[in-house]
Design an enzyme around this catalytic site. Structure first.
Site, PDB file in Angstrom:
ATOM      1  N   CYS A   1       0.954  -1.266  -0.001  1.00  9.86           N
ATOM      2  CA  CYS A   1       0.056  -0.238  -0.065  1.00  9.86           C
ATOM      3  C   CYS A   1       0.747   1.387  -0.099  1.00  9.86           C
ATOM      4  CB  CYS A   1      -1.012  -0.210   1.311  1.00  9.86           C
ATOM      5  SG  CYS A   1      -1.912   1.315   1.506  1.00  9.86           S
ATOM      6  N   GLY A   2       0.405   2.256  -0.603  1.00 11.06           N
ATOM      7  CA  GLY A   2       1.219   3.427  -0.308  1.00 11.06           C
ATOM      8  C   GLY A   2       1.432   3.931   1.091  1.00 11.06           C
TER       9      GLY A   2
END
Length: 204
Positions: free
Chosen positions: A82-83
């Site tokens: 995930c970012g």
């Protein structure tokens, strides 16, 4: 073995930015679901919100959350791709910096947002090798909806908010009350966030 996190994977979390950017960074307080059960008789002096037992991430052995009674507890739902995944580093730093004062960070990996598909062992290896995570983490589970693990159901009820994405954060005070919840956009080193934790920890 999980490949190391690369910034090139940020696109996989792109929906998160548009989803959570509009969220207020703080929300006032008012498996695959991992097997969980009420903590044993030792829970006599344990706050209700910690009266749960979950498998540990690294070896899936049961661990009671009652051992964290009297501490300030930061609960975070996590994901490897995930970012926001680099927040692992900040969470580890936070745990190390304030551990002696009574803070503990608890990580709960979840695939609710389709960004944590690996096994518990793969997740554990990735967290340790990529970000040096040492704070307690538990087996992958659901953190929202009807399949949410019992801790996150209580957190949602107490705070009035459920995780909108990975790396949602809930702070539980020494008295077992949920103090506040923060969206994924809140970084672990953000001044306002850290100041709330320090206030709960009390004088150094």
């Amino acid at each position: 073995m999980r490949t190391p996190f690369r910034l090139s994977m940020l696109w996989r979390c792109a929906p998160a930015v548009s989803l959570v950017a509009s969220l207020v960074s703080t929300v006032p307080a008012h498996a695959q679901t991992a097997a969980a059960a009420p903590a044993p008789a030792e829970a006599a002096g344990c706050p209700a919100i910690l009266q749960h037992t979950f498998p540990r991430l690294q070896d899936e052995k049961p661990q009671s959350l009652c051992q964290y009674s009297g501490k300030v507890v930061l609960v975070v739902n996590t994901a490897s791709f995930c970012g926001f995944t680099p927040q692992y580093k900040g969470l580890e730093s936070l745990d190390m910096k304030y551990r002696s004062r009574g803070l503990v960070v608890l990580g709960f990996p979840s695939n609710d947002f389709a960004q944590e598909s690996g096994s518990n062992k793969e997740i554990a290896d990735f967290c340790e090798s990529t970000f040096g995570v040492k704070f307690p983490m538990f087996a992958k589970s659901s953190v929202r909806g009807t399949d949410a693990n019992p801790l996150f159901k209580q957190l949602a009820q107490a705070s009035g908010t459920t995780p909108k994405w990975n790396f949602y954060k809930y702070l539980i005070g020494r008295d077992g009350k949920v103090v506040q919840a923060w969206s994924s956009m809140t970084a672990p080193d953000e001044n306002g966030f850290v100041s709330v934790i320090e206030k709960q920890l009390g004088p150094n």
